[in-house]
Scaffold this active site. Structure first.
Site, PDB file in Angstrom:
ATOM      1  N   ASP A   1      80.787 -18.777  21.891  1.00 20.77           N
ATOM      2  CA  ASP A   1      80.547 -18.581  23.269  1.00 20.77           C
ATOM      3  C   ASP A   1      80.631 -16.893  23.590  1.00 20.77           C
ATOM      4  OD1 ASP A   1      81.007 -21.434  23.455  1.00 20.77           O
ATOM      5  OD2 ASP A   1      79.647 -21.108  24.920  1.00 20.77           O
TER       6      ASP A   1
ATOM      7  N   ARG B   1      78.328 -19.612  35.263  1.00 24.60           N
ATOM      8  CA  ARG B   1      79.388 -19.925  34.433  1.00 24.60           C
ATOM      9  C   ARG B   1      79.791 -18.733  33.893  1.00 24.60           C
ATOM     10  NH1 ARG B   1      78.540 -24.579  29.926  1.00 24.60           N
ATOM     11  NH2 ARG B   1      80.745 -24.787  30.050  1.00 24.60           N
TER      12      ARG B   1
HETATM   13  O1  MRU Z   1      80.627 -25.999  27.473  1.00 21.83           O
HETATM   14  P1  MRU Z   1      79.291 -25.911  26.559  1.00 21.83           P
HETATM   15  O2  MRU Z   1      78.642 -27.300  26.248  1.00 21.83           O
HETATM   16  O3  MRU Z   1      78.415 -24.979  27.238  1.00 21.83           O
HETATM   17  O4  MRU Z   1      79.740 -25.348  25.245  1.00 21.83           O
HETATM   18  C1  MRU Z   1      79.198 -24.915  24.022  1.00 21.83           C
HETATM   19  C2  MRU Z   1      80.016 -24.591  22.932  1.00 21.83           C
HETATM   20  O5  MRU Z   1      80.979 -24.221  23.165  1.00 21.83           O
HETATM   21  C3  MRU Z   1      79.078 -24.160  21.909  1.00 21.83           C
HETATM   22  O6  MRU Z   1      79.738 -24.194  20.649  1.00 21.83           O
HETATM   23  C4  MRU Z   1      78.443 -22.849  21.753  1.00 21.83           C
HETATM   24  O7  MRU Z   1      77.967 -22.426  22.938  1.00 21.83           O
HETATM   25  C5  MRU Z   1      77.919 -22.296  20.838  1.00 21.83           C
HETATM   26  S1  MRU Z   1      76.002 -22.925  21.207  1.00 21.83           S
HETATM   27  C6  MRU Z   1      75.088 -22.869  19.726  1.00 21.83           C
END
Ligand code: MRU
Length: 361
Positions: free
Chosen positions: A240, A89
């Protein structure tokens, strides 16, 4: 945190032969765990979002490298595992951070001793994640207590996506503050954005319900209206990838919440453990890698049918053209503060709070 009274972390080592995970693709309908026995299995679990959330992706990748050393601890095998994990990812920088840290650690160690060193380092990364989230919770809960003190009313928090304990090893980032404030007796209510297309808000609702925190699930478009009516005291989200100047890359839709928050004078905070800061990133709007996910996620909705079986239904014609950017960037100017493990800081002060980060860039 507890699941039906049983304490869990979202990832755990199993006798240095596997890692256990909660399969998040089953939630909130079914709680099931899985054992991953190779770095390739970890990369696949990240790509399919069985493990998700930036901090957890990083920790999973660290264990992925440790698993790779079980078979062959030579440089080539480690590099191959690193490449596969890095390709799983693109947006959460915690992945690169964890892989780089594992590589740097193992480079110092002779191949014969790498396996033990790799498991030790991955365990340390996991444990540090828990400590950082605890510290974030302590700083963020102080903010929530202050907001309660100002109004004398329960604090209405709006959150987007899932920045809870299952997105980390434990406690969560944005939700760590909510849990700690709740546990300390601060009256709270959380508006939970559904977060289409993958509906991570359902994971947040599942977590909050399990912890006894009052919440209301809302459609993604409801936040602006609620802010106009004075029903949101604070927005708290995760992140992220955060640029050195404090731009926040987070789940798609976060930017719109930040715009609405600014227009309505609602403070907007992002919870940011330091491995989420990309010190090499200056202009996140231009340069943050934004994952484009499958069109099927937008064309279909996943849920449970009347018979209790999980299934997906089409909500758009299969030939409908679709765009599915999974993240967006909230510019630093819309961010009231970043809640880090070292304290709450204005975006412009981030580099001063982490001087060692600048040195790494
Ligand atoms: O696509 P995801 O579900 O992995 O995205 C997660 C998010 O955007 C969260 O807000 C981020 O990773 C913060 S997690 C503590």
């Amino acid at each position: 945190m507890n699941v039906d009274g049983v304490p869990y972390r979202s990832i755990w080592p199993i006798a240095q032969r596997a890692v256990g995970i909660i399969d998040q693709t089953g939630l909130p309908y079914e709680f099931r765990t899985l054992e991953l026995e190779s770095s390739r299995a970890v990369a696949a679990a990240i790509a399919s979002m069985q493990v998700r959330g930036a901090p957890l992706i990083g920790v999973a990748a660290a264990y992925g490298i440790a698993l790779a050393t079980n078979g062959d601890a030579g440089d080539a095998a480690i590099e191959q595992a690193a490449r596969e994990l890095l390709a799983s990812r693109p947006t959460a920088v915690n992945l690169r951070w964890a892989v780089d840290r594992m590589r740097a650690c193992l480079r110092q160690v002779a191949p014969a001793h790498r396996r033990a060193a790799a498991w030790r380092e991955a365990d340390a990364i996991a444990q540090e994640d828990v400590q950082m989230n605890r510290a974030i919770g302590s700083h963020g809960s102080a903010l929530l207590r202050e907001l309660h003190g100002l109004s004398g009313r329960p604090v209405n928090v709006l959150t987007h996506c899932n920045a809870g304990w299952i997105a980390t090893v434990d406690f969560g980032t944005a939700l760590s503050s909510v849990y700690m404030a709740h546990d300390a007796g601060v009256p709270l209510h959380v508006w939970v954005d559904e977060t289409r297309p993958r509906n991570q808000g359902l994971l947040t609702a599942w977590e909050l319900a399990a912890h006894g925190v009052a919440y209301t699930l809302i459609a993604d478009n409801a936040g602006g209206h609620l802010m106009q009516r004075g029903k949101v005291d604070v927005v708290m989200v995760g992140a992220d990838r955060v640029s050195r100047s404090g731009d926040v890359c987070n789940k798609i839709g976060t930017y719109l919440k930040a715009l609405a928050a600014r227009e309505n004078s609602v403070p907007f905070y992002a919870a940011v453990p330091s491995p989420t800061i990309d010190w090499q990133l200056n202009d996140a709007i231009r340069d943050a890698p934004i994952e484009e996910r499958a069109a099927s996620e937008v064309r279909t909705v996943h849920g449970r049918d009347a018979g209790g079986r999980q299934s997906s239904v089409e909500v758009a014609p299969p030939q409908a053209p679709v765009a599915n950017p999974a993240f967006d960037v909230t510019p630093a100017r819309l961010v009231t503060g970043l809640i880090t493990e070292r304290g709450v800081v204005a975006p412009a002060q981030l580099e001063a709070m982490f001087p060692e980060g600048q040195a790494r860039s």
